[in-house]
Enzyme design. Structure first.
Site, short mmCIF file in Angstrom:
data_model
loop_
_atom_site.label_atom_id
_atom_site.label_comp_id
_atom_site.label_asym_id
_atom_site.label_seq_id
_atom_site.Cartn_x
_atom_site.Cartn_y
_atom_site.Cartn_z
N HIS A 3 40.03 31.91 69.27
CA HIS A 3 41.54 31.95 69.75
C HIS A 3 41.62 31.30 70.83
CE1 HIS A 3 45.21 33.83 70.44
NE2 HIS A 3 45.42 33.94 69.13
N ASP A 28 43.52 36.53 61.81
CA ASP A 28 43.58 35.81 60.56
C ASP A 28 42.29 35.78 59.73
OD1 ASP A 28 46.13 34.64 60.83
OD2 ASP A 28 45.26 33.19 62.20
#
Length: 381
Positions: free
Chosen positions: A263, A317
């Site tokens: 991320h 996700d």
């Protein structure tokens, strides 16, 4: 100026352009807060309506305030008949995010007060959009499947009504909680690409609908909202937990990346992934998605041994696709569900920006081209 005298913030990383009290992310420690509240507490104890109120008002509601806020959302759920007719006419091959973008743009055209930018007008439009996003996405889903579009049901919560309009069945308490958690986790996340895009558009004094359409367009990109689709495709490619080792070796040889890991902000475990991991485990145990979950856990174990020391961990996700799939949504609707959640964050940021700065965004760049180039007539080129 030259590249040696100017610090260029590639991707605007670490550039602070305004103030906000909506969201705090401690990427190094893996912590996320909405208006001071831990995301884990909100996911466990709250509802999407309560979290939306928190984002729009900066505080959690009282029982009476929540009742009034929820009633206001219910009153705004229905879509104009002309929009429903047009949704039915959208190409079945169009990506649902393209359909959502078009539908929201049409909502703006149908609003006689589209260009009103008073605080009261903005707030009312924000309520309307938060309420209508699930209705629009569910209508697009039903239309693509050749099913009749369902009207909202007043007696259902925001999450339960979204599931009902999508599937035609009143969801169980467990399914409603699952959707509530998914929406809460995606409701807000600071100045990500789509939120920044919404602010940039609104800073020109564009109407709210135009700003949200811009945000939807940014979210549509696979680097932003489409990552959870890629995770499910990765699981299909791997096929079984036993194949993870060979698949990972092939991926490293190709210098590929593990979808759902890493991320831009988090250098520790994404707290949202931690929450979803818990619910994905429950889904696997009760609803037959054990194979997908088992592959995910094996990918996390083996890839984690390689990438965790580099600050690369699962993000939200990584597990969300399994949860969305269990709730009856195909891959192409994962990003629209993201939008159903993030509309609260988008509108809250726009409302906040009008109070904090409301300054036209106009960044600069370092010019690297030539100057005073002589013009040559076209006949001599």
């Amino acid at each position: 100026m030259s590249a040696t005298t100017v610090n260029i913030a590639r991707g605007l990383e670490d550039v602070i352009f305004t103030e906000s009290s909506l969201c705090y992310i401690d990427g190094d420690q893996g912590k996320l807060y909405y208006s001071g509240y831990k995301i884990q507490d909100l996911a466990e104890y709250s509802t999407f309506e309560e979290v939306s109120y928190l984002l729009l008002h900066g505080k959690l509601p009282t029982r009476a305030e929540l009742k009034a806020f929820s009633a206001a959302l219910v009153a705004e759920r229905a879509l104009p008949r002309s929009l429903i007719r047009n949704i039915k006419a959208y190409p079945k091959t169009a990506h649902p995010m393209s359909a959502l973008r078009t539908a929201i743009s049409e909502l703006g055209m149908l609003d006689p007060h589209e260009d009103e930018i008073s605080p009261e007008g903005l707030y009312q439009k924000s309520l309307s959009l938060i309420a209508k996003f699930p209705t629009v996405v569910a209508a697009i889903k039903r239309s693509r499947e050749g099913l009749s579009i369902l009207a909202p049901r007043k007696g259902l919560s925001h999450a339960a009504n979204f599931l009902y309009m999508s599937t035609g069945k009143v969801p169980s308490k467990e399914e409603t909680k699952l959707m509530d958690v998914a929406l809460i986790l995606q409701a807000e996340h600071g100045f990500n690409a789509s939120t920044f895009t919404a602010i940039a558009a609104y800073s020109t004094q564009a109407d709210l609908y135009s700003s949200i359409v811009a945000a939807i367009s940014a979210l549509k990109g696979p680097r932003h909202g489409g990552a959870n689709e890629a995770v499910m495709k990765m699981l299909a490619e791997i096929g079984s937990p036993e194949r993870v080792s060979s698949w990972l070796a092939e991926l490293q040889a190709k210098k590929g990346r593990v979808m759902g890991m890493g991320h831009r902000v988090y250098k520790a475990y994404d707290p949202r992934a931690g929450v979803l991991n818990k619910y994905a485990a429950e889904v696997a145990a009760k609803h037959g998605h054990s194979k997908e979950y088992a592959i995910l856990k094996e990918v996390e174990r083996q890839a984690g041994a390689i990438y965790n020391p580099k600050g690369i961990y699962p993000n939200v996700d990584f597990y969300s696709g399994v949860v969305y799939s269990d709730l009856g949504y195909g891959l192409e609707f994962f990003t629209p569900i993201f939008a159903v959640a993030r509309i609260s964050g988008w509108t809250a940021h726009i409302l906040e920006y009008t109070k904090v700065d409301n300054r036209l965004l106009r960044p600069d760049s370092l010019y690297t081209g030539k100057l005073d180039v002589p013009y040559v007539p076209i006949t001599k080129r």
